[in-house]
Scaffold this motif. Structure first.
Motif, PDB file in Angstrom:
ATOM      1  N   VAL A  13       4.476  33.101  42.299  1.00 53.13           N
ATOM      2  CA  VAL A  13       4.715  32.089  41.012  1.00 53.13           C
ATOM      3  C   VAL A  13       3.944  32.612  39.977  1.00 53.13           C
ATOM      4  O   VAL A  13       2.978  33.099  39.910  1.00 53.13           O
ATOM      5  N   ALA A  14       4.812  32.875  38.930  1.00 51.59           N
ATOM      6  CA  ALA A  14       4.346  33.567  37.638  1.00 51.59           C
ATOM      7  C   ALA A  14       3.685  32.682  36.799  1.00 51.59           C
ATOM      8  O   ALA A  14       3.989  32.708  35.388  1.00 51.59           O
ATOM      9  N   TYR A  15       2.891  31.800  37.264  1.00 51.27           N
ATOM     10  CA  TYR A  15       1.939  30.869  36.496  1.00 51.27           C
ATOM     11  C   TYR A  15       0.707  30.917  37.189  1.00 51.27           C
ATOM     12  O   TYR A  15       0.540  31.032  38.440  1.00 51.27           O
ATOM     13  N   GLU A  16      -0.587  30.622  36.398  1.00 50.83           N
ATOM     14  CA  GLU A  16      -1.925  30.827  37.022  1.00 50.83           C
ATOM     15  C   GLU A  16      -1.959  29.548  37.866  1.00 50.83           C
ATOM     16  O   GLU A  16      -1.281  28.408  37.851  1.00 50.83           O
ATOM     17  N   GLN A  17      -2.703  29.698  38.821  1.00 46.12           N
ATOM     18  CA  GLN A  17      -2.981  28.825  40.137  1.00 46.12           C
ATOM     19  C   GLN A  17      -3.217  27.305  39.637  1.00 46.12           C
ATOM     20  O   GLN A  17      -2.982  26.328  40.048  1.00 46.12           O
ATOM     21  N   GLY A  18      -4.282  27.345  38.739  1.00 50.44           N
ATOM     22  CA  GLY A  18      -4.694  25.862  38.289  1.00 50.44           C
ATOM     23  C   GLY A  18      -3.399  25.078  37.602  1.00 50.44           C
ATOM     24  O   GLY A  18      -3.185  23.797  37.648  1.00 50.44           O
ATOM     25  N   TYR A  21      -0.907  23.976  40.329  1.00 53.18           N
ATOM     26  CA  TYR A  21      -1.692  22.799  40.931  1.00 53.18           C
ATOM     27  C   TYR A  21      -1.439  21.587  40.270  1.00 53.18           C
ATOM     28  O   TYR A  21      -0.985  20.618  41.054  1.00 53.18           O
ATOM     29  N   GLN A  22      -1.840  21.743  38.946  1.00 58.66           N
ATOM     30  CA  GLN A  22      -1.900  20.351  38.096  1.00 58.66           C
ATOM     31  C   GLN A  22      -0.632  19.857  38.133  1.00 58.66           C
ATOM     32  O   GLN A  22      -0.360  18.707  38.240  1.00 58.66           O
ATOM     33  N   LYS A  23       0.470  20.751  37.886  1.00 57.80           N
ATOM     34  CA  LYS A  23       1.798  20.364  37.834  1.00 57.80           C
ATOM     35  C   LYS A  23       2.217  19.581  39.279  1.00 57.80           C
ATOM     36  O   LYS A  23       2.772  18.239  39.230  1.00 57.80           O
ATOM     37  N   LEU A  24       1.910  19.949  40.511  1.00 59.52           N
ATOM     38  CA  LEU A  24       2.381  19.625  41.638  1.00 59.52           C
ATOM     39  C   LEU A  24       1.797  18.671  42.235  1.00 59.52           C
ATOM     40  O   LEU A  24       2.343  17.951  43.160  1.00 59.52           O
ATOM     41  N   SER A  25       0.253  18.248  42.004  1.00 62.44           N
ATOM     42  CA  SER A  25      -0.500  17.377  42.417  1.00 62.44           C
ATOM     43  C   SER A  25      -0.384  15.970  41.895  1.00 62.44           C
ATOM     44  O   SER A  25      -0.917  15.184  42.256  1.00 62.44           O
ATOM     45  N   SER A 111      -2.621  35.135  35.966  1.00 59.03           N
ATOM     46  CA  SER A 111      -1.364  34.607  35.469  1.00 59.03           C
ATOM     47  C   SER A 111      -0.168  34.531  36.598  1.00 59.03           C
ATOM     48  O   SER A 111       0.839  34.254  36.186  1.00 59.03           O
ATOM     49  N   SER A 112      -0.769  34.560  37.900  1.00 57.26           N
ATOM     50  CA  SER A 112       0.079  34.213  38.770  1.00 57.26           C
ATOM     51  C   SER A 112      -0.636  34.022  40.138  1.00 57.26           C
ATOM     52  O   SER A 112      -1.880  33.962  40.216  1.00 57.26           O
ATOM     53  N   CYS A 113      -0.114  33.496  41.135  1.00 54.69           N
ATOM     54  CA  CYS A 113      -0.285  32.845  42.456  1.00 54.69           C
ATOM     55  C   CYS A 113       0.595  32.981  43.238  1.00 54.69           C
ATOM     56  O   CYS A 113       1.779  33.247  43.119  1.00 54.69           O
ATOM     57  N   ASP A 152       4.735  25.723  32.676  1.00 56.21           N
ATOM     58  CA  ASP A 152       3.743  25.835  31.638  1.00 56.21           C
ATOM     59  C   ASP A 152       3.668  24.343  31.027  1.00 56.21           C
ATOM     60  O   ASP A 152       4.563  24.097  30.291  1.00 56.21           O
ATOM     61  N   LEU A 153       2.421  23.852  31.190  1.00 56.82           N
ATOM     62  CA  LEU A 153       2.403  22.328  30.741  1.00 56.82           C
ATOM     63  C   LEU A 153       2.189  22.174  29.315  1.00 56.82           C
ATOM     64  O   LEU A 153       2.254  21.418  28.762  1.00 56.82           O
ATOM     65  N   ASN A 154       1.819  23.355  28.709  1.00 59.94           N
ATOM     66  CA  ASN A 154       1.629  23.391  27.131  1.00 59.94           C
ATOM     67  C   ASN A 154       2.965  23.633  26.383  1.00 59.94           C
ATOM     68  O   ASN A 154       2.842  23.583  25.043  1.00 59.94           O
ATOM     69  N   GLY A 155       3.696  24.250  27.208  1.00 60.98           N
ATOM     70  CA  GLY A 155       5.310  24.607  26.644  1.00 60.98           C
ATOM     71  C   GLY A 155       6.260  23.467  26.387  1.00 60.98           C
ATOM     72  O   GLY A 155       5.663  22.410  26.237  1.00 60.98           O
ATOM     73  N   ASP A 156       7.436  23.663  26.464  1.00 59.21           N
ATOM     74  CA  ASP A 156       8.482  22.877  26.223  1.00 59.21           C
ATOM     75  C   ASP A 156       8.313  21.923  27.312  1.00 59.21           C
ATOM     76  O   ASP A 156       8.426  22.046  28.570  1.00 59.21           O
ATOM     77  N   SER A 157       8.149  20.540  27.061  1.00 55.11           N
ATOM     78  CA  SER A 157       8.003  19.286  27.916  1.00 55.11           C
ATOM     79  C   SER A 157       9.410  18.670  28.437  1.00 55.11           C
ATOM     80  O   SER A 157       9.421  17.726  28.929  1.00 55.11           O
TER      81      SER A 157
END
Length: 163
Positions: A13-18, A21-25, A111-113, A152-157
């Protein structure tokens, strides 16, 4: 009944682990991602992906329910979280068999996990005959689809998935 175990391929996944996790949890975060147009975009990117329709999605941070064709109503709840590593879900009694579903994350770099899904399902022999192949194929397709989510939680919502 016997417990069957289905394990997905490991996906990057091309995003940081945290962030992942934050999105899926929090199951409420899935609602914008399950718009029909987003499901179609992901399905088009995955070879031989089945056509699915998800309707009537409702969620709290810990529970969700939805109708999925051709299965019917499905409900799940998070039963355990290990911050940034594991999310464990189970059925809420609306599925005709008991299951446990694990989402495992391992950091690769900043930047990935890596992502792996595991499904433990208590299936009677008749149901196993009908769904075994679908579950084996489906767990890999689901891992592929999750790996393509815009985390990306800070990007386009808007929840738009890019092609």
């Amino acid at each position: 009944m016997g417990t069957e175990k289905y394990v997905s391929e490991v996906k990057t996944v091309a995003y940081e682990q945290g962030v992942v996790y934050q999105k899926l949890s929090n199951l409420e975060n899935l609602k914008p991602l399950l718009k029909p147009e987003n499901i179609e975009k992901v399905r088009e990117q995955i070879p031989n992906a089945p056509e699915i329709n998800i309707e009537d999605f409702e969620a709290t941070p810990d529970n969700c329910s939805f109708k999925i064709s051709p299965i019917g109503k499905v409900g799940m709840k998070i039963v355990e979280r290990e911050p940034e590593k594991t999310i464990k879900l189970t059925g809420d009694g609306t599925v005709p068999f008991q299951f446990y579903f694990w989402i495992q994350l391992v950091a690769v770099d900043d930047s990935s996990c890596k992502l792996r899904l595991t499904l433990h399902a208590d299936l009677n022999p008749m149901i196993k005959m009908m769904v075994n192949k679908h579950l084996k194929d489906g767990i890999d397709k689901m891992a592929e689809a999750i790996s393509r989510i815009p985390f990306d939680l800070n990007g386009d919502s808007s929840g738009e998935i890019e092609s």
